[in-house]
Structures are given as C-alpha cells and as structure tokens.
Design a protein around this motif. Structure first.
Motif, PDB file in Angstrom:
ATOM      1  N   ALA A  22       0.923  -1.383  -0.097  1.00 21.07           N
ATOM      2  CA  ALA A  22       0.279   0.137   0.344  1.00 21.07           C
ATOM      3  C   ALA A  22       1.211   1.498   0.244  1.00 21.07           C
ATOM      4  CB  ALA A  22      -1.029  -0.190   1.380  1.00 21.07           C
ATOM      5  N   SER A  23       0.044   2.293  -0.314  1.00 22.21           N
ATOM      6  CA  SER A  23       0.866   3.874  -0.135  1.00 22.21           C
ATOM      7  C   SER A  23       1.485   3.956   1.233  1.00 22.21           C
ATOM      8  CB  SER A  23       0.094   4.636  -0.856  1.00 22.21           C
ATOM      9  OG  SER A  23      -1.119   5.026   0.000  1.00 22.21           O
ATOM     10  N   ASP A  24       2.186   5.034   1.839  1.00 20.66           N
ATOM     11  CA  ASP A  24       2.338   5.112   2.930  1.00 20.66           C
ATOM     12  C   ASP A  24       1.322   5.804   3.563  1.00 20.66           C
ATOM     13  OD1 ASP A  24       4.495   4.945   4.715  1.00 20.66           O
ATOM     14  OD2 ASP A  24       5.247   7.117   4.149  1.00 20.66           O
ATOM     15  N   VAL A  25       0.621   6.613   3.183  1.00 22.72           N
ATOM     16  CA  VAL A  25       0.203   7.486   3.644  1.00 22.72           C
ATOM     17  C   VAL A  25      -1.257   7.662   3.047  1.00 22.72           C
ATOM     18  CG1 VAL A  25      -0.513  10.136   3.577  1.00 22.72           C
ATOM     19  CG2 VAL A  25       1.252   9.823   3.511  1.00 22.72           C
ATOM     20  N   SER A  26      -1.960   7.344   2.424  1.00 26.87           N
ATOM     21  CA  SER A  26      -3.574   6.917   1.924  1.00 26.87           C
ATOM     22  C   SER A  26      -3.485   5.494   1.720  1.00 26.87           C
ATOM     23  CB  SER A  26      -3.368   7.546   0.238  1.00 26.87           C
ATOM     24  OG  SER A  26      -2.981   6.897  -0.428  1.00 26.87           O
ATOM     25  N   GLY A  27      -2.432   4.264   2.324  1.00 25.29           N
ATOM     26  CA  GLY A  27      -3.041   3.188   2.281  1.00 25.29           C
ATOM     27  C   GLY A  27      -2.599   2.863   4.059  1.00 25.29           C
ATOM     28  N   PHE A  28      -0.982   2.763   3.907  1.00 26.63           N
ATOM     29  CA  PHE A  28      -0.674   2.356   5.628  1.00 26.63           C
ATOM     30  C   PHE A  28      -1.321   3.022   6.775  1.00 26.63           C
ATOM     31  CE2 PHE A  28       1.939  -0.564   3.161  1.00 26.63           C
ATOM     32  CZ  PHE A  28       1.532  -1.746   3.644  1.00 26.63           C
ATOM     33  N   GLY A  40      -3.840   5.456   6.061  1.00 27.88           N
ATOM     34  CA  GLY A  40      -5.458   6.382   5.731  1.00 27.88           C
ATOM     35  C   GLY A  40      -6.558   5.205   6.286  1.00 27.88           C
ATOM     36  N   ARG A  41      -6.060   3.817   5.119  1.00 32.82           N
ATOM     37  CA  ARG A  41      -6.571   2.881   5.249  1.00 32.82           C
ATOM     38  C   ARG A  41      -6.507   1.374   5.753  1.00 32.82           C
ATOM     39  NH1 ARG A  41      -6.864   5.752   0.548  1.00 32.82           N
ATOM     40  NH2 ARG A  41      -8.457   5.673  -0.699  1.00 32.82           N
ATOM     41  N   LEU A  42      -5.779   1.878   6.917  1.00 31.93           N
ATOM     42  CA  LEU A  42      -5.393   0.539   7.057  1.00 31.93           C
ATOM     43  C   LEU A  42      -4.825   0.676   9.213  1.00 31.93           C
ATOM     44  CD1 LEU A  42      -3.061  -1.252   5.005  1.00 31.93           C
ATOM     45  CD2 LEU A  42      -4.997  -2.403   5.976  1.00 31.93           C
ATOM     46  N   ASP A  43      -5.407  -0.236  10.119  1.00 25.42           N
ATOM     47  CA  ASP A  43      -4.861   0.496  11.428  1.00 25.42           C
ATOM     48  C   ASP A  43      -3.254  -0.863  11.119  1.00 25.42           C
ATOM     49  OD1 ASP A  43      -4.074   0.338  13.926  1.00 25.42           O
ATOM     50  OD2 ASP A  43      -6.073  -0.538  14.676  1.00 25.42           O
ATOM     51  N   LEU A  44      -2.184   0.597  11.135  1.00 23.86           N
ATOM     52  CA  LEU A  44      -0.770   0.071  11.031  1.00 23.86           C
ATOM     53  C   LEU A  44      -1.029  -1.092  12.218  1.00 23.86           C
ATOM     54  CD1 LEU A  44       1.333  -0.209   9.157  1.00 23.86           C
ATOM     55  CD2 LEU A  44       2.191   1.611  10.454  1.00 23.86           C
ATOM     56  N   GLY A  96       9.295   9.925  -3.722  1.00 24.49           N
ATOM     57  CA  GLY A  96      10.316  11.320  -3.747  1.00 24.49           C
ATOM     58  C   GLY A  96      11.048  11.250  -2.758  1.00 24.49           C
ATOM     59  N   LYS A  97      10.575  10.342  -1.256  1.00 20.82           N
ATOM     60  CA  LYS A  97      10.900   9.889  -0.420  1.00 20.82           C
ATOM     61  C   LYS A  97      10.924   8.998   0.518  1.00 20.82           C
ATOM     62  CE  LYS A  97       8.058  12.980   1.914  1.00 20.82           C
ATOM     63  NZ  LYS A  97       8.202  14.257   2.841  1.00 20.82           N
ATOM     64  N   LYS A  98      11.622   8.129   1.492  1.00 18.81           N
ATOM     65  CA  LYS A  98      11.632   7.341   2.256  1.00 18.81           C
ATOM     66  C   LYS A  98      10.596   7.621   2.729  1.00 18.81           C
ATOM     67  CE  LYS A  98      16.301   5.901   2.635  1.00 18.81           C
ATOM     68  NZ  LYS A  98      17.594   5.052   3.278  1.00 18.81           N
ATOM     69  N   PRO A  99       9.368   5.927   3.025  1.00 16.89           N
ATOM     70  CA  PRO A  99       8.313   5.621   3.526  1.00 16.89           C
ATOM     71  C   PRO A  99       8.493   6.766   5.101  1.00 16.89           C
ATOM     72  CG  PRO A  99       8.763   4.347   2.909  1.00 16.89           C
ATOM     73  CD  PRO A  99      10.044   4.687   2.501  1.00 16.89           C
ATOM     74  N   GLN A 100       7.610   7.547   5.674  1.00 12.68           N
ATOM     75  CA  GLN A 100       8.052   8.367   6.795  1.00 12.68           C
ATOM     76  C   GLN A 100       6.907   7.333   7.371  1.00 12.68           C
ATOM     77  OE1 GLN A 100       7.452  11.864   6.009  1.00 12.68           O
ATOM     78  NE2 GLN A 100      10.087  12.199   5.479  1.00 12.68           N
ATOM     79  N   ILE A 101       5.562   6.577   7.602  1.00 11.44           N
ATOM     80  CA  ILE A 101       4.315   6.617   8.434  1.00 11.44           C
ATOM     81  C   ILE A 101       4.962   4.976   8.625  1.00 11.44           C
ATOM     82  CG2 ILE A 101       2.177   5.959   8.302  1.00 11.44           C
ATOM     83  CD1 ILE A 101       3.584   8.849   8.320  1.00 11.44           C
TER      84      ILE A 101
END
Length: 106
Positions: free
Chosen positions: A36-42, A44-48, A62-67
C-alpha cells in the motif's frame, strides 16, 4: 495483498479482512506481504498497529516512507527507465533478501 482502493471509513473492516487473508496465505506455506502507499494506504486505510506480524511493501515517491517503520520493500518510483523495457516501470528497494528464504519465512 495489494491494497489501494478501499474507503478510509472501512479502515477497521479492511484491516481485519487483510489479517484474515494474510493468515490464510501463511497457512498455505507462503510468506504474506501487504502493499500500500505510505500515507493514503497504511495511514489512511489500515490500522498499522495490527499489522506488525506482516512484511510491508510501501509505495512513497520522492522520499522514503515515513509512516511505516518496518518497511521490507520500498517502491520509490513508478516512472523508472530500464534498458530493454518499453515504457515506465516501478523502481523498488528491498531491505530484505527474499531470494535467500527457505519455507517462506522472513
């Protein structure tokens, strides 16, 4: 599991369904991974917090995952150029040697 188009309002149900799917894959003797995408997926759409037992393939351009902190594969671009392949390709960085695995265990 490629998760991209669920609704943020279904976050709890999608997380539980994702876990059920991942456990089914694991019982089959395979290594499950969630993409999934870092922000909208993990975010916004999942309980990490409920997905700590599973490998994560994270898209963030553009940059490494931050979430996601425990990234196994980072998809850093969807517009890469590879000689011999026509058109754009995804570019990924793996932080784990999946080629050296035995029995699907990370």
């Amino acid at each position: 599991l490629d998760l991209e188009s669920t609704s943020p309002k279904d976050k709890i149900g999608v997380t539980e369904a994702s876990i059920a799917f991942m456990e089914t894959v694991k019982r089959g003797g395979y290594l499950p991974m969630i993409y999934a995408s870092d922000v909208s997926g993990f975010k916004g759409r999942l309980d990490l917090e409920k997905l700590t037992d599973y490998d994560k393939w994270v898209a963030r351009y553009g940059k490494k995952p931050q979430i996601v902190n425990d990234v196994k594969i980072w998809q850093k671009s969807s517009t890469g150029i590879v000689p011999g392949i026509e058109g754009n390709v995804d570019l990924d960085v793996s932080y784990f040697d999946y080629g050296g695995m035995e029995n699907g265990n990370s």
